[in-house]
Scaffold this active site. Structure first.
Site, PDB file in Angstrom:
ATOM      1  N   SER A 208       0.850  -1.192   0.000  1.00 35.50           N
ATOM      2  CA  SER A 208       0.000   0.000   0.000  1.00 35.50           C
ATOM      3  C   SER A 208       0.882   1.237   0.000  1.00 35.50           C
ATOM      4  O   SER A 208       2.074   1.155  -0.321  1.00 35.50           O
ATOM      5  CB  SER A 208      -0.939  -0.022   1.203  1.00 35.50           C
ATOM      6  OG  SER A 208      -1.935   0.963   1.071  1.00 35.50           O
ATOM      7  N   ASN A 209       0.340   2.368   0.357  1.00 37.38           N
ATOM      8  CA  ASN A 209       1.134   3.598   0.425  1.00 37.38           C
ATOM      9  C   ASN A 209       0.571   4.483   1.530  1.00 37.38           C
ATOM     10  O   ASN A 209      -0.412   4.138   2.183  1.00 37.38           O
ATOM     11  CB  ASN A 209       1.133   4.312  -0.927  1.00 37.38           C
ATOM     12  CG  ASN A 209      -0.269   4.611  -1.383  1.00 37.38           C
ATOM     13  OD1 ASN A 209      -1.003   5.340  -0.728  1.00 37.38           O
ATOM     14  ND2 ASN A 209      -0.670   4.015  -2.496  1.00 37.38           N
ATOM     15  N   ALA A 210       1.198   5.649   1.706  1.00 39.45           N
ATOM     16  CA  ALA A 210       0.891   6.479   2.891  1.00 39.45           C
ATOM     17  C   ALA A 210      -0.293   7.420   2.688  1.00 39.45           C
ATOM     18  O   ALA A 210      -0.552   8.268   3.542  1.00 39.45           O
ATOM     19  CB  ALA A 210       2.128   7.294   3.259  1.00 39.45           C
ATOM     20  N   ALA A 275      -4.567   7.298  -4.508  1.00 37.69           N
ATOM     21  CA  ALA A 275      -3.190   6.855  -4.737  1.00 37.69           C
ATOM     22  C   ALA A 275      -3.268   5.352  -4.996  1.00 37.69           C
ATOM     23  O   ALA A 275      -3.119   4.531  -4.086  1.00 37.69           O
ATOM     24  CB  ALA A 275      -2.339   7.166  -3.528  1.00 37.69           C
TER      25      ALA A 275
END
Ligand code: CTP
Length: 398
Positions: A208-210, A275
């Site tokens: 995943s991402n932030a 995102a």
């Protein structure tokens, strides 16, 4: 004939209540034909009398739920007004609103309000800084209230500190912004993708991402305040989605893709802030992978590009992408604008502190062959309003 804008001015019981009278006088003198209905709490009446406001506004002043109960005043007042503004908002009023308590005319009206709600707090510094007040303010903000921050200066206790009622200029700025944007997207369907996606490779692990989804959440809130019917396609996040918005929860890029084909195709305006993970593990294990002491290789395969797919099948939708860039940012963003058949792209520079998960952001909007507008650096709520202002202008020209 366009009806005069009507403002509902709430006055709660603090010494700054006298400044609400000066503000009312400014409002009625400004010459833009606004009408001001004033609602006072019982505590406000200890500081200033209804007669003051009745004289200034040449209208009745409301102080009780029970004066004309057959006219259901708390509902009628917020239906007839375009904005509700509370000057001053005391710590007690803020706490009651955060809890949803509606035990007098002002709190009941605010609970029933589906119009922009602006609070101008004023109180002692210790009360303002107390974690209870700060948590209440944060809760109200997350539900769409606009809080005009109090200022530092001389307080009633004859000491200096934060808690002074914001200046009339700042209160009027917030009010004018709310009046200007009212109903500008009425009748429009807006779809917004937001947040990260998660791409699992076993039942407990994922890529995943932030992203927190805050940019998309603020855009959804702002579009709903402008009267749009908003669908927010939202990835996993701790943040609360705004009230008055239809939320479709997604986890993976594939789920976002499916949801976008249902909800974003045919919208008047689609904004892709999500995102989306560009890759996903090629293999999804059904049971948790145990460690073996050996290296682990996870093969990734590409995810669908949701925005590019929407670009291929858009008809009259005004399609807006986001580009999170760290280098040659505008050149790359212009390539994405063309490749994905977008009408505009908002570029944010995610180097350093800006972008993902941070309070502030800096945006540049690009469109057409050389259209460019800097939206500046600000908090995400302010930027959401500026971006929608710019997009509304572009949509009118397209
Ligand atoms: N986007 C999308 N689906 C994807 C990837 C991106 O809908 N699988 C959307 C994002 O929501 C954003 C825009 O495309 O609006 C640009 O995303 P970004 O990650 O900056 O660019 P990419 O096109 O993925 O290109 P790259 O990562 O190579 O810079």
């Amino acid at each position: 004939m366009v009806a005069k804008p009507r403002i509902l001015l709430g006055v709660s019981g603090g010494i700054a209540a006298y400044k609400a009278a000066a503000l009312t006088s400014t409002l009625v003198q400004r010459g833009n034909g606004v009408e001001v209905d004033v609602v006072m709490t019982a505590e406000a009446e200890r500081f200033i009398t209804p007669l003051t406001f009745a004289s200034l506004t040449a209208r009745p002043v409301y102080t009780s739920l029970w004066d004309l109960p057959e006219r259901i005043p708390h509902i009628r007042l917020v239906r007839e007004a375009q904005v509700v503004l509370v000057v001053p908002a005391t710590a007690n009023l803020i706490a009651k609103l955060a809890m949803g308590i509606a035990d007098d005319l002002l709190t009941a009206a605010l609970l029933a309000a589906r119009i922009p709600r602006i609070l101008a707090p004023a109180m002692n510094e210790a009360m303002y800084e107390d974690p209870a007040t700060q948590a209440n303010i944060a809760a109200l903000r997350s539900r769409g209230y606009e809080i005009v921050e109090p200022e530092r200066g001389f307080l009633a206790e004859r000491e200096r500190g934060v808690g002074r009622l914001p200046s009339e200029e700042r209160i009027l700025e917030a009010l004018d912004r709310a009046l200007a944007r009212r109903q500008s997207l009425h009748g429009k369907r807006v779809a917004i993708t937001a947040g990260p996606t998660r791409e699992p490779f076993d039942p407990v692990r994922f890529l995943s991402n932030a992203s927190t989804g805050s940019t998309g959440i603020e855009l959804a809130r702002e579009a709903a305040l402008r009267g749009a019917s908003v669908t927010l396609l939202l990835g996993p996040t701790q943040l609360e989605p705004p009230a008055g918005v239809s939320v479709v929860r997604i986890v993976t890029a594939d789920e976002l893709y499916e949801a976008a084909l249902v909800h974003a195709v045919g919208a008047d305006l689609t904004i892709a802030t999500a995102a989306v993970a560009d890759w996903r593990p090629a293999e999804h294990r059904e049971s948790k992978l145990s460690k073996s002491g050996e290296d682990l290789t996870v093969r990734l395969e590409p995810n669908p590009d949701v925005l590019a797919a929407l670009g291929k099948c858009k008809r009259s939708t005004f399609l807006v992408g986001f580009a999170a860039e760290t280098g040659e940012h505008e050149t790359r963003a212009r390539e994405k604008l063309a490749d994905k058949h977008l009408d505009a792209i908002a570029v944010n520079d995610v180097r350093g502190e800006r972008g993902f998960g941070t309070g502030d952001n800096e945006l540049v909007l690009l469109w057409g062959a050389d259209g460019r507008r800097e939206l500046g650096r600000s908090d995400k709520k302010t930027l959401a309003a500026r971006l929608l202002d710019a997009l509304e202008e572009l949509m009118q020209c397209s």
